[in-house]
Scaffold this motif. Sequence first.
Motif, short mmCIF file in Angstrom:
data_model
loop_
_atom_site.label_atom_id
_atom_site.label_comp_id
_atom_site.label_asym_id
_atom_site.label_seq_id
_atom_site.Cartn_x
_atom_site.Cartn_y
_atom_site.Cartn_z
N GLN A 60 5.08 -34.23 -12.76
CA GLN A 60 5.90 -35.43 -12.63
C GLN A 60 6.00 -36.21 -13.93
O GLN A 60 7.01 -36.86 -14.19
CB GLN A 60 5.34 -36.33 -11.52
CG GLN A 60 5.64 -35.85 -10.12
CD GLN A 60 7.07 -36.13 -9.71
OE1 GLN A 60 7.67 -37.12 -10.10
NE2 GLN A 60 7.65 -35.22 -8.93
N ILE A 61 4.94 -36.21 -14.73
CA ILE A 61 5.00 -37.00 -15.96
C ILE A 61 5.17 -36.11 -17.20
O ILE A 61 4.99 -36.55 -18.33
CB ILE A 61 3.73 -37.87 -16.14
CG1 ILE A 61 2.49 -37.00 -16.29
CG2 ILE A 61 3.57 -38.86 -15.01
CD1 ILE A 61 1.32 -37.78 -16.85
N SER A 62 5.56 -34.85 -16.98
CA SER A 62 5.60 -33.92 -18.11
C SER A 62 6.57 -34.37 -19.21
O SER A 62 6.30 -34.16 -20.39
CB SER A 62 5.95 -32.52 -17.63
OG SER A 62 7.14 -32.54 -16.89
N SER A 63 7.66 -35.02 -18.82
CA SER A 63 8.60 -35.44 -19.87
C SER A 63 7.98 -36.51 -20.75
O SER A 63 8.26 -36.58 -21.95
CB SER A 63 9.91 -35.93 -19.26
OG SER A 63 9.66 -37.03 -18.42
N GLU A 74 16.62 -32.45 -11.38
CA GLU A 74 16.87 -31.04 -11.60
C GLU A 74 17.52 -30.38 -10.39
O GLU A 74 18.46 -29.62 -10.51
CB GLU A 74 15.55 -30.34 -11.91
CG GLU A 74 15.71 -29.17 -12.83
CD GLU A 74 14.37 -28.74 -13.37
OE1 GLU A 74 14.31 -28.36 -14.53
OE2 GLU A 74 13.37 -28.81 -12.63
N GLY A 75 17.00 -30.72 -9.21
CA GLY A 75 17.46 -30.10 -7.98
C GLY A 75 18.95 -30.24 -7.77
O GLY A 75 19.61 -29.34 -7.24
N ASP A 76 19.52 -31.35 -8.24
CA ASP A 76 20.93 -31.58 -7.99
C ASP A 76 21.82 -30.65 -8.79
O ASP A 76 22.93 -30.34 -8.37
CB ASP A 76 21.29 -33.04 -8.37
CG ASP A 76 20.42 -34.01 -7.59
OD1 ASP A 76 19.97 -33.61 -6.50
OD2 ASP A 76 20.18 -35.12 -8.08
N LEU A 85 8.55 -28.01 -35.31
CA LEU A 85 7.66 -28.42 -34.22
C LEU A 85 8.42 -29.15 -33.13
O LEU A 85 8.26 -28.89 -31.94
CB LEU A 85 6.54 -29.31 -34.75
CG LEU A 85 5.40 -28.60 -35.47
CD1 LEU A 85 4.41 -29.60 -36.01
CD2 LEU A 85 4.71 -27.63 -34.52
N THR A 86 9.28 -30.09 -33.57
CA THR A 86 10.06 -30.85 -32.60
C THR A 86 10.96 -29.92 -31.80
O THR A 86 11.03 -30.01 -30.57
CB THR A 86 10.93 -31.90 -33.33
OG1 THR A 86 10.12 -32.61 -34.25
CG2 THR A 86 11.54 -32.87 -32.36
N ALA A 87 11.61 -28.98 -32.50
CA ALA A 87 12.49 -28.04 -31.81
C ALA A 87 11.69 -27.19 -30.83
O ALA A 87 12.12 -26.96 -29.69
CB ALA A 87 13.21 -27.16 -32.83
N LEU A 88 10.49 -26.75 -31.27
CA LEU A 88 9.66 -25.92 -30.41
C LEU A 88 9.27 -26.67 -29.14
O LEU A 88 9.37 -26.14 -28.04
CB LEU A 88 8.38 -25.53 -31.15
CG LEU A 88 8.40 -24.21 -31.91
CD1 LEU A 88 7.04 -23.94 -32.53
CD2 LEU A 88 8.77 -23.07 -30.95
N VAL A 89 8.86 -27.93 -29.34
CA VAL A 89 8.44 -28.70 -28.17
C VAL A 89 9.64 -28.91 -27.25
O VAL A 89 9.53 -28.79 -26.04
CB VAL A 89 7.82 -30.04 -28.60
CG1 VAL A 89 7.31 -30.80 -27.39
CG2 VAL A 89 6.67 -29.82 -29.56
N PHE A 90 10.80 -29.19 -27.85
CA PHE A 90 12.00 -29.36 -27.05
C PHE A 90 12.32 -28.10 -26.26
O PHE A 90 12.65 -28.15 -25.10
CB PHE A 90 13.20 -29.70 -27.94
CG PHE A 90 13.49 -31.16 -27.98
CD1 PHE A 90 14.06 -31.80 -26.89
CD2 PHE A 90 13.20 -31.91 -29.11
CE1 PHE A 90 14.33 -33.15 -26.92
CE2 PHE A 90 13.47 -33.26 -29.16
CZ PHE A 90 14.04 -33.89 -28.06
N LYS A 91 12.24 -26.96 -26.95
CA LYS A 91 12.61 -25.70 -26.34
C LYS A 91 11.64 -25.33 -25.23
O LYS A 91 12.05 -24.98 -24.14
CB LYS A 91 12.62 -24.60 -27.41
CG LYS A 91 13.81 -23.68 -27.22
CD LYS A 91 14.01 -22.75 -28.38
CE LYS A 91 14.88 -21.58 -27.96
NZ LYS A 91 16.14 -21.98 -27.33
N SER A 92 10.36 -25.47 -25.56
CA SER A 92 9.37 -25.10 -24.55
C SER A 92 9.44 -26.08 -23.37
O SER A 92 9.02 -25.77 -22.28
CB SER A 92 7.97 -25.10 -25.15
OG SER A 92 7.55 -26.43 -25.36
N SER A 93 10.00 -27.26 -23.61
CA SER A 93 10.02 -28.26 -22.55
C SER A 93 10.80 -27.77 -21.34
O SER A 93 10.51 -28.17 -20.22
CB SER A 93 10.60 -29.56 -23.07
OG SER A 93 11.98 -29.41 -23.28
N ASP A 94 11.76 -26.88 -21.57
CA ASP A 94 12.50 -26.32 -20.43
C ASP A 94 11.55 -25.70 -19.42
O ASP A 94 11.75 -25.76 -18.22
CB ASP A 94 13.49 -25.24 -20.91
CG ASP A 94 14.63 -25.86 -21.68
OD1 ASP A 94 14.81 -27.09 -21.56
OD2 ASP A 94 15.31 -25.13 -22.42
N ALA A 95 10.49 -25.08 -19.99
CA ALA A 95 9.57 -24.36 -19.13
C ALA A 95 8.63 -25.31 -18.38
O ALA A 95 8.22 -25.02 -17.27
CB ALA A 95 8.76 -23.36 -19.96
#
Lengths: 303, 282
Positions: free
Chosen positions: A213-216, A299-301, A282-292
């Motif tokens: 829930q707080i991952s973002s 998201e559900g919508d 690093l920023t890009a990596l964190v952004f990219k991995s954030s999808d996972a």
Amino acid sequence: MKKIHNLQRKNLEQWTGFFYILPWLIGFSIFQLYPFISTLYYSFTNFTLLNVPSLIGFRNYIRMFTTDSLFQSSMRITGLYTLMAVPGKLIIALGVAMLLSAKIKGIGLYRSLYYLPSILGGSVAVSVLWRVMFMRNGLVNQILGVVKIPPIDWLTSPNIALGTLSLLQIWQFGSAMVIFLAALKQIPRELFEAAEVDGASKIRQFFSITIPQISSVIFFNLIMQTIQALQNFTSAFVITNGGPMRRTYIIGMKLYDDAFKNYNVGYACAESWILFMLILVLTALVFKSSDAWVYYSDEGDHK
Amino acid sequence: MKRAQKAMILRHMILIIVGIVLIYPVIFMFFASFKESNEIFTSKRLLPEQFLWTNYVQGWSAGTTGRVNFSNFFINTFALVIPVVLFTILSCSIVAYGFARFNFPFRKILFPVMIATMMLPNTVIIIPRFILFKNFGWLNTYLPFYMPALFACYPFFIFMIIQFMRNIPTSLDESAKLDGCASYHTLAYIILPLLKPAIFSAGLFQFMWNWNDFYNQLIFINTPKRFTLALGLRLSIDASTETVRWNEVMAMSICTIIPLFILFFSAQRYFVEGTATSGIKG
């Protein structure tokens, strides 16, 4: 005639907003964009402030990765520092935020108290304090002495000094904690109630509800704290001055020395460009991995 | 119910212990500033044998050369920080108004650019900035700090104010416009008064960051006459060739953080809420 007048007026009107942002546009161009491009340009020159810069191709970059072992060790040390300081800070921040998130008396007092180091932490005064506290016969060793732990060379032992600097960074966990606390409050209570009914343990709830829930917010804190840690300067400069044996000679100090002490401006620009690329990656990596692993509640919508 | 009570007590105990560990260094610094120099490193007692106010008197001019002392550093720091704060909130509010309330050519490009600059590390632009300011003849003045503030080079605060402005209904602007109010009047008389909390938070953070800043001041200011507290404090550890008198240094350290203390305890709500709502780094 009137129509033309209206058209002109409309034309002018659509620029109104532009006039309001004009100060920023000027400032951005002179104080941010121009320096940013200059850094890249100088990085391909032998500029020393005193000479007319001439292009030397990739020589600065080649030197960095081949002959300048100090640059490589600086990068390693900076990485190590970030790896100690950032996760340590975030874990403590989250832990304390969890403790505070329950309805607890005096939450305002705790919150303010814990926030205080974040206000003071960046100052030279606190770096000086750190130096005094961690000296061989300083406060920390005195306290350890009470519980019969032999004194530790917090500032002069090559293997420990960097950790001492990380502690100062971790000490300032309050601001990250406040952000976590705000995020924890947003989690719908029903999720925990449902989990309780299903008989999920507290630990299970933490990993299956709280963290997703707080991952973002974790992700946001991670990026911001990393960028900050990679650029640290004050504490290394004041507390250890890069020593012992250059084991706290972080990249911020190396850049400062190269540019403003040795006037190797071109070379320092190349170094700062590498630092920028690192931050970008690093920023890009964190952004990219954030999808996972970042959970967005809407998201559900979409899917 | 009893188990819940026990859990709550445990919770408080952990929180109190963590709190003591966090705050003890600051308390130690306060009392160390009244001790004798070797007492700091030999005595386990927190309280000093006797309160030596002379540490403050001697520290005030220690490590500094003759004519400058901490009075100058204090005046200089205020002369640097206060205009920076005022310029920042003024320029950032105006720019935020432009971005939040108007559609204009190139907005689609400029807005993302502005947001992206939040990620632009200071380290990457500081060297050319130094050269630029040197050519302008701005070194050893506070213009390298004033001008970027005056020209809204703090995207964090622009963003923060925009976020806040989004909660102010646009119907207010529209009715003002219908009443024949010019857009700058709308800003000055309707939007700005409503923005007060956001502006206050931005101002506090800007004050704190500039008060604590050391890196930029170290690079742009070299003459002791212009030194700020951060530079002056560093001078007092560096300049003394004999052993540093840490008690006096502690005394001056306390002096430099007192304004932050006052600010924090009188406006902590804004710090904490500002951090929680905008995710600003501390």
